[in-house]
Design a protein around this motif. Sequence first.
Motif: not given
Length: 285
Positions: A136-138, A99-104, A1-9, A13-15
């Motif tokens: 932060l909404q993801m 996201t820590p909960l899986g990709p969106v 998957m072409n994934l945009r890595k989180s920057v602020f986790s 917000y929690p990782a």
Amino acid sequence: MNLRKSVFSGSWYPAGQGECEAQIRQFLDEGKSYPLSIDAPVGGVVPHAGWFFSGSVACNVIHRLAQGRAAEVDVVVVFGMHLHPGSARYIMPEGAWETPLGPVSVDAALAGELTRQYTFQLETPSRFQQDNTIELQMPFIRYFFPDSRVVAMGVPPAAETLALAKSVVETARDLGLSIVTIGSTDLTHYGPNYGFTSKGTGQAAVDWVRRENDRRVIDAMIRMDPEAVLREGIENENACCSGAAAAAITAGKTMGARRGEQLVYATSYDKSPGSSFVGYVGVVF
């Protein structure tokens, strides 16, 4: 998957998945005391500070948008980014957000059609502006809309943004997609840290922000007046991303919403009193 890595986790917000889910459950517990009379809202305005300060506000708005209809929503449209009136528009038309909960995943059909109608700065999962307003909404979107896709756009505080927001709704309809919309903005950034001290310091300044400066833009959001939201943000510095809020309001009106309602209001001063602080509001319509 072409994934945009989180920057602020791990910072804003929690990782970890377990930490995120525990924090969301805590936010939902807090939200039980937030009354709301609007049934089946189609959109909202959320803040985007670190979860410690404003996560509960954003979480509970997105939760209310999902209640009873998450499975019906194909795409969550998010407007955000810190931009000025002359800024370009931004969009990532394909890929997915980490996201820590899986990709969106991005809805490539809707995003692609919008890029044919409007000029955007095109981002990719490996080349993008590092901006907290959308990321932060993801995790909330992933948690409450686990089967939905997203289209996230950076929109400036300009009249053209309102035309884009209307087109988003019309294009989604043409594609047979059910959507909800979110506008991400914080309110007044007051104090020496932000170069805004017109009312001095101390409790009088806090009261002015809460009762007057933030109230003006919140009232414009509630009466669903996107032009007034744009003016307020520019003239009174009470919305750092007024284009995003105005876009969500315009989209909501295009979907048939006729009124907004404040779910909750807070400031960073509530948790960390000091001479510099920021206002946050959760609105649904």
